[in-house]
Design a protein around this motif. Structure first.
Motif, short mmCIF file in Angstrom:
data_model
loop_
_atom_site.label_atom_id
_atom_site.label_comp_id
_atom_site.label_asym_id
_atom_site.label_seq_id
_atom_site.Cartn_x
_atom_site.Cartn_y
_atom_site.Cartn_z
N VAL A 20 -7.46 8.19 -3.07
CA VAL A 20 -6.50 7.82 -2.04
C VAL A 20 -6.73 8.68 -0.80
O VAL A 20 -6.90 9.90 -0.91
N LYS A 21 -6.75 8.03 0.37
CA LYS A 21 -6.77 8.74 1.65
C LYS A 21 -5.49 8.40 2.39
O LYS A 21 -5.11 7.24 2.50
N LEU A 22 -4.83 9.43 2.91
CA LEU A 22 -3.55 9.28 3.61
C LEU A 22 -3.78 9.67 5.07
O LEU A 22 -4.10 10.83 5.35
N LEU A 23 -3.63 8.71 5.98
CA LEU A 23 -3.84 8.95 7.41
C LEU A 23 -2.54 8.72 8.16
O LEU A 23 -1.72 7.90 7.74
N GLY A 27 1.94 2.50 8.31
CA GLY A 27 2.41 2.07 7.00
C GLY A 27 1.56 1.01 6.33
O GLY A 27 2.03 0.34 5.40
N ASN A 28 0.33 0.81 6.77
CA ASN A 28 -0.55 -0.17 6.13
C ASN A 28 -1.14 0.42 4.86
O ASN A 28 -1.59 1.56 4.84
N ILE A 29 -1.15 -0.38 3.79
CA ILE A 29 -1.75 0.05 2.52
C ILE A 29 -2.92 -0.89 2.23
O ILE A 29 -2.72 -2.10 2.05
N THR A 30 -4.13 -0.32 2.17
CA THR A 30 -5.33 -1.10 1.93
C THR A 30 -5.96 -0.63 0.62
O THR A 30 -6.22 0.56 0.45
N ILE A 31 -6.20 -1.57 -0.28
CA ILE A 31 -6.81 -1.24 -1.58
C ILE A 31 -8.10 -2.03 -1.71
O ILE A 31 -8.08 -3.26 -1.70
N VAL A 64 -2.45 4.11 4.14
CA VAL A 64 -3.04 4.49 2.86
C VAL A 64 -4.28 3.64 2.63
O VAL A 64 -4.23 2.41 2.71
N ILE A 65 -5.40 4.31 2.36
CA ILE A 65 -6.64 3.63 2.03
C ILE A 65 -7.03 4.06 0.62
O ILE A 65 -7.13 5.25 0.33
N VAL A 66 -7.25 3.07 -0.26
CA VAL A 66 -7.47 3.36 -1.68
C VAL A 66 -8.75 2.70 -2.16
O VAL A 66 -9.04 1.56 -1.82
#
Length: 131
Positions: A20-23, A27-31, A64-66
């Motif tokens: 997980v990367k938190l930037l 509030g966008n969550i990309t998986i 959030v980039i996962v």
């Protein structure tokens, strides 16, 4: 070129592993390159993923980039939640009490038990025949 800084966290559950990367963001969550609602269609999986952000009231402050691999859908969702929690903790230590109270910082150690010799599964024995 401006370099973005981020906090990272690794989450594991059963055989699923998430990075997980938190930037700072909106509030966008990309998986795995997809929006998280497309990747996880069940509502309870979506709730599990968003829970660390909602508990800490930071849902609209971070993107959030996962990357996730291994395991099934439920294991992946729980691994992502743990990864987000750990990344939030690196970002700001004041979230620790709220995350700990919800049980989001504890890694769930349950995994599939290995198959034993002479048994059908880990504990299921063949049916006993008297004659």
């Amino acid at each position: 070129m401006v370099k973005k800084t981020y906090s990272s966290g690794i989450g594991r559950r059963k055989t699923a592993v998430s990075q997980v990367k938190l930037l700072r963001g909106s509030g966008n969550i990309t998986i795995d390159g997809k929006k998280f609602t497309e990747r996880f269609t069940r509502f309870d999986h979506q709730q599990a993923i968003v829970k660390p952000l909602s508990v800490t009231q930071t849902a609209d402050k971070y993107d959030v980039i996962v990357k996730v691999e291994g395991g099934g859908v439920s294991g992946q969702a729980d691994a992502i939640a743990l990864g987000i929690s750990r990344a939030l903790l690196k970002e700001d230590d004041k979230h620790k009490d709220a995350l700990r109270a919800e049980g989001l910082l504890t890694r769930d150690p349950r995994a599939k038990e290995r198959k034993k010799p002479g048994l059908r599964r880990a504990r299921k024995a063949p049916q006993y025949t008297k004659r």
